[in-house]
Motif scaffolding. Structure first.
Motif, mmCIF file in Angstrom:
data_model
loop_
_atom_site.group_PDB
_atom_site.id
_atom_site.type_symbol
_atom_site.label_atom_id
_atom_site.label_comp_id
_atom_site.label_asym_id
_atom_site.label_seq_id
_atom_site.Cartn_x
_atom_site.Cartn_y
_atom_site.Cartn_z
ATOM 1 N N PRO A 117 -54.841 1.567 -57.748
ATOM 2 C CA PRO A 117 -53.548 2.208 -57.494
ATOM 3 C C PRO A 117 -52.884 2.622 -58.820
ATOM 4 O O PRO A 117 -53.149 2.039 -59.869
ATOM 5 C CB PRO A 117 -52.725 1.110 -56.816
ATOM 6 N N VAL A 118 -51.993 3.606 -58.745
ATOM 7 C CA VAL A 118 -51.347 4.154 -59.941
ATOM 8 C C VAL A 118 -50.598 3.072 -60.723
ATOM 9 O O VAL A 118 -50.655 3.039 -61.955
ATOM 10 C CB VAL A 118 -50.374 5.294 -59.550
ATOM 11 N N LYS A 119 -49.908 2.185 -60.046
ATOM 12 C CA LYS A 119 -49.122 1.137 -60.711
ATOM 13 C C LYS A 119 -50.020 0.248 -61.578
ATOM 14 O O LYS A 119 -49.683 -0.082 -62.714
ATOM 15 C CB LYS A 119 -48.391 0.296 -59.669
ATOM 16 N N ILE A 120 -51.176 -0.103 -61.061
ATOM 17 C CA ILE A 120 -52.105 -0.957 -61.807
ATOM 18 C C ILE A 120 -52.734 -0.171 -62.951
ATOM 19 O O ILE A 120 -52.914 -0.698 -64.049
ATOM 20 C CB ILE A 120 -53.169 -1.545 -60.858
ATOM 21 N N ARG A 121 -53.040 1.106 -62.722
ATOM 22 C CA ARG A 121 -53.582 1.943 -63.800
ATOM 23 C C ARG A 121 -52.612 2.032 -64.963
ATOM 24 O O ARG A 121 -52.986 1.922 -66.120
ATOM 25 C CB ARG A 121 -53.851 3.359 -63.285
ATOM 26 N N ARG A 122 -51.346 2.234 -64.644
ATOM 27 C CA ARG A 122 -50.328 2.360 -65.682
ATOM 28 C C ARG A 122 -50.179 1.044 -66.453
ATOM 29 O O ARG A 122 -50.054 1.037 -67.675
ATOM 30 C CB ARG A 122 -49.001 2.775 -65.061
#
Length: 155
Positions: free
Chosen positions: A20-25
């Motif tokens: 997910p984007v949050k974890i990637r960031r």
């Protein structure tokens, strides 16, 4: 321009697509922070060489890194800057010596020089001399963070 070689990034980027984007960031911020820490350490070492021993304040004490949240939200990129942190506002009359960790508004005059004083750069050489080390550290940390998140998610 020199060619930069680093390993470990291909697998990390492949694994990042599954997250997910949050974890990637989050993983990206930690990885870029590792690289910025290397630059910060080098800039501090360089600043110690040019600091005036007769004053109580040192430019090296004020070298730091900041996460640029506004730019990161605007662009979607992880942005961490490394530089000299100074107090905002006017410089007090006479530029008083505040002792250790005191404000060093003159740092850019040392870095860039003036018409009367030659430049003694300390930040630029820190960045130029450690590109490979920083990229390798970022790639290794990114791979580590992404691998941990993938394991947690069971992907």
């Amino acid at each position: 321009m020199a060619e930069n070689r680093f390993s470990g990034l291909d697998q990390a980027l492949k694994n990042m697509k599954d997250l997910p984007v949050k974890i990637r960031r989050s993983a990206g911020r930690k990885a870029v922070g590792k690289g910025a820490a290397i630059l910060r350490r080098r800039a501090k070492e360089n600043a110690l060489r040019i600091d005036d021993k007769d004053t109580g304040r040192r430019i090296a004490d004020n070298v730091g890194q900041r996460y640029r949240s506004k730019e990161s939200r605007r662009t979607g990129d992880v942005i961490i800057s490394v530089g000299v942190l100074t107090k905002r506002g006017r410089i007090p009359r006479g530029n008083p010596d505040e002792g250790p960790k005191g404000n060093t508004p003159h740092w850019h005059l040392k870095e860039l020089g003036t018409s009367k004083v030659r430049a003694e750069p300390f930040i630029r050489p820190a960045g130029e001399g450690s590109v490979d080390e920083v990229l390798n550290a970022v790639a290794a940390e990114l791979d580590k963070q992404v691998t941990n998140e993938v394991k947690k998610l069971g992907v």
